[in-house]
Scaffold this active site. Sequence first.
Site, PDB file in Angstrom:
ATOM      1  N   ARG A 141      41.883 -22.305  28.275  1.00 50.38           N
ATOM      2  CA  ARG A 141      41.936 -21.824  29.659  1.00 50.38           C
ATOM      3  C   ARG A 141      42.134 -22.932  30.686  1.00 50.38           C
ATOM      4  O   ARG A 141      42.095 -22.674  31.873  1.00 50.38           O
ATOM      5  CB  ARG A 141      40.690 -20.995  29.980  1.00 50.38           C
ATOM      6  CG  ARG A 141      40.595 -19.808  29.069  1.00 50.38           C
ATOM      7  CD  ARG A 141      39.768 -18.662  29.566  1.00 50.38           C
ATOM      8  NE  ARG A 141      40.109 -17.532  28.723  1.00 50.38           N
ATOM      9  CZ  ARG A 141      39.563 -17.312  27.519  1.00 50.38           C
ATOM     10  NH1 ARG A 141      38.611 -18.079  27.069  1.00 50.38           N
ATOM     11  NH2 ARG A 141      39.968 -16.302  26.792  1.00 50.38           N
ATOM     12  N   THR A 185      37.146 -22.705  24.411  1.00 50.98           N
ATOM     13  CA  THR A 185      38.330 -22.125  25.050  1.00 50.98           C
ATOM     14  C   THR A 185      38.322 -22.342  26.554  1.00 50.98           C
ATOM     15  O   THR A 185      39.323 -22.127  27.211  1.00 50.98           O
ATOM     16  CB  THR A 185      38.423 -20.610  24.781  1.00 50.98           C
ATOM     17  OG1 THR A 185      37.213 -19.993  25.230  1.00 50.98           O
ATOM     18  CG2 THR A 185      38.636 -20.303  23.318  1.00 50.98           C
ATOM     19  N   GLY A 201      31.871 -18.636  20.418  1.00 55.07           N
ATOM     20  CA  GLY A 201      31.307 -18.299  19.117  1.00 55.07           C
ATOM     21  C   GLY A 201      30.301 -17.163  19.195  1.00 55.07           C
ATOM     22  O   GLY A 201      29.550 -16.945  18.235  1.00 55.07           O
ATOM     23  N   GLY A 202      30.304 -16.433  20.307  1.00 52.20           N
ATOM     24  CA  GLY A 202      29.354 -15.331  20.494  1.00 52.20           C
ATOM     25  C   GLY A 202      29.433 -14.265  19.423  1.00 52.20           C
ATOM     26  O   GLY A 202      28.475 -13.525  19.204  1.00 52.20           O
ATOM     27  N   GLU A 203      30.579 -14.192  18.718  1.00 53.69           N
ATOM     28  CA  GLU A 203      30.763 -13.196  17.660  1.00 53.69           C
ATOM     29  C   GLU A 203      30.487 -13.795  16.282  1.00 53.69           C
ATOM     30  O   GLU A 203      30.729 -13.159  15.261  1.00 53.69           O
ATOM     31  CB  GLU A 203      32.184 -12.633  17.713  1.00 53.69           C
ATOM     32  CG  GLU A 203      32.377 -11.524  18.735  1.00 53.69           C
ATOM     33  CD  GLU A 203      32.077 -11.928  20.167  1.00 53.69           C
ATOM     34  OE1 GLU A 203      32.594 -12.964  20.609  1.00 53.69           O
ATOM     35  OE2 GLU A 203      31.297 -11.235  20.837  1.00 53.69           O
ATOM     36  N   ASP A 314      28.550  -5.684  24.295  1.00 55.47           N
ATOM     37  CA  ASP A 314      29.482  -6.811  24.408  1.00 55.47           C
ATOM     38  C   ASP A 314      29.895  -7.012  25.868  1.00 55.47           C
ATOM     39  O   ASP A 314      31.021  -7.394  26.152  1.00 55.47           O
ATOM     40  CB  ASP A 314      30.719  -6.558  23.524  1.00 55.47           C
ATOM     41  CG  ASP A 314      31.518  -7.828  23.255  1.00 55.47           C
ATOM     42  OD1 ASP A 314      30.986  -8.924  23.478  1.00 55.47           O
ATOM     43  OD2 ASP A 314      32.683  -7.708  22.842  1.00 55.47           O
ATOM     44  N   ARG A 341      31.976  -7.713  32.897  1.00 58.56           N
ATOM     45  CA  ARG A 341      32.697  -6.735  32.082  1.00 58.56           C
ATOM     46  C   ARG A 341      32.208  -5.322  32.371  1.00 58.56           C
ATOM     47  O   ARG A 341      32.833  -4.351  31.985  1.00 58.56           O
ATOM     48  CB  ARG A 341      32.498  -7.049  30.598  1.00 58.56           C
ATOM     49  CG  ARG A 341      33.229  -8.270  30.137  1.00 58.56           C
ATOM     50  CD  ARG A 341      33.472  -8.157  28.642  1.00 58.56           C
ATOM     51  NE  ARG A 341      33.735  -9.436  28.045  1.00 58.56           N
ATOM     52  CZ  ARG A 341      33.943  -9.602  26.739  1.00 58.56           C
ATOM     53  NH1 ARG A 341      33.876  -8.573  25.912  1.00 58.56           N
ATOM     54  NH2 ARG A 341      34.203 -10.780  26.250  1.00 58.56           N
TER      55      ARG A 341
END
Length: 688
Positions: A141, A185, A201-203, A314, A341
Amino acid sequence: MLRLAWWTVSTLIVFGLLIIAHAPARATDAEIDRLLRSPVGKDWVTNGGNLTNNRYSTLKQIDTANVGKLKGAWMTRLKGSGVGGKYSFEASPLVKDGIMYVVTGNDDVFALNAKTGEIIWEYWSGIDQTISTVCCGWVNRGLAMGEGQIYLGQLDANVVALDMKTGKVAWKTPIEKWQNGYGITSAPLYYDGVIYSGITGGEFGVRGRLTALNAKTGEIMWRWFTLPSPGEKGSETWPPGTDHSMRGGAAIWNTPALDPELGLVYFAVGNCGPDYDGSMRDGDNLFCTSIVALRAKTGEYAWHFQQVHHDLWDYDAASPVVLFDTVINGEPRKGIAEAGRTGWVYILDRTNGKPLVGIEEKPVPQDPRQKTAATQPIPVGDAVVPQCAEKIPGYDQAGCIYTPFWESPVLIQPSGIGGTNWPPMPYSPDTGYFYVPGTVRTSAFTRYASKYVNGLRYTGGGQAAPIGSTMTGTFTAIDAKTNKIAWQHKTPYRIGGGGGSTATAGGLVLRGEPDGNFLALDAKTGQELFRFQTGFGADAPPVVYEVDGEEFVAIATGGNQSQGSSYGDAVWTFSLKGQLGPLWPPPPPQTVAGPTGPITVGVDAIKIGANNTEYTFAPARTRIKSGTTVSFSNVGDIPHDASALQKDGWSTGALAKGETKTVTFDKPGIYYYICTPHPWMYGQIIVE
Ligand SMILES: [Cu+2]
């Protein structure tokens, strides 16, 4: 005289010694620091424009009256870097003294002549193409600059400094190992000799953190974990006697902001892990989905505000925080805002983290199995996207924001990818508006038990837009004083996952569209004043700069994996003296849900539930020759099938764990398929 001189000399010696004794081991860059603290003018020296992240340029040569005459000044292709379905091109180019620096989705950096587009140097990252822990597209980004260096974070979790003149690596510091689920990112922030970097790496069950590095040497100065150890502040919001928080995600997806007067650095923190399973993590789960302020020099905690307690949906805080100054009830106030979100903008007082316009804790629907939080913070004002799902045939349950779910699918809106996902939200001091990109999409949410395995996905469920459901967007001006909609455009495409915009003193808001169009709007009214087809998915936030008295607008156009926009490797710039016309439009992104992502060619083995992600087909899209026999293997934990979307079509029948069946495709065509018990899983086979 003599005595005075003695006193003066002694004092100087004492102060001199003090200065030496306390001299910071790092250097600073006075010019960049000054630009970072000032309104954005001729140079664009950090991702968000300056330390506020407000993406507001004071340049006004291009304005509402003449923007219609804008043409392309130059367009440069970046030698194929980051071109392909797995990549997104979301970076803001930086500009200093007539040189532009831009990073692609492959973490390759290019220096360009900002007036002509000529490439001056290239840095090819050489990052491992087998990285398996990229969450949501290969993307970078943006960059930071200072002390004669350009800084970037890479998908392999390294922070890298390049020599600004040559592009040669000055230092490279691993923050973590990508094999453990980590990556970077976000664009780093440089200020006062320090590089601040988030981590993704939240997932993947990581432990999120903000890392501060010495800009000169790359040495790690301190790190602040977004997930508390037992006994630390916030640990009371996790179940006692467990180590769930140590793999609770809480990544940092975007660039911090910094207030030098208050001495605070601010950032937004992403969702909890496992994303959709709250059953074992009773409590609010700090500091997931929060805005956090730390002492910029030491990393000491200052305050936090949690946007979503005990997140199950999420609902990351992923867009960069924005600092702004305003007057409320006649009183000057220091604000901070973030577009969530959830579809709301969260507006706080940045001195203390308390709501500035108003946010009320309200009761929400409950499910004891998911250990739902009793209340959620609901901002006063308007959401930028609808917050209830409509019924879709084949689904029994439809709910609104904060509706809980368990093992049978529940339709919920906003989906977990917005509202507003990563793209930035500018603030114009002229209008007092935030400009918020939004995605309108419904997801079917389900929870399942997920075992933590280092380096594999750890999501505890899934969400997918039901095949055939519509996906659109909104672009909204939100009044910072009231958090209410000033004006709103409905957009044909989702724009909450890419894009983002920039405001100028010329009265403009500039933004790209995933169908390749670059737009200029009247910041006050929203009226469209200019539209130009760039030929590639235009999903990066634009920047504004000046060289030799000429104002330019630049946007990276290279598509976006999560928007499904057309890929490329171009940087476009525009000016009033420009000569270049538009290109042919690229294929537009999908407006109806279905299999997305790159189409693999010739793959005839499809795995179900691979990579610890139960409800997926991988690859989701494949192109094969007529007559090919395709095998479907269930490598997940529960039974699945692969069945033609059309009723009475082909089907593998139920596949037990470990079972494989084959289907032969004799006729050319495009075949969509689903898993019958889990219809939010889908794939596509293109037979030639
Ligand atoms: Cu299934």
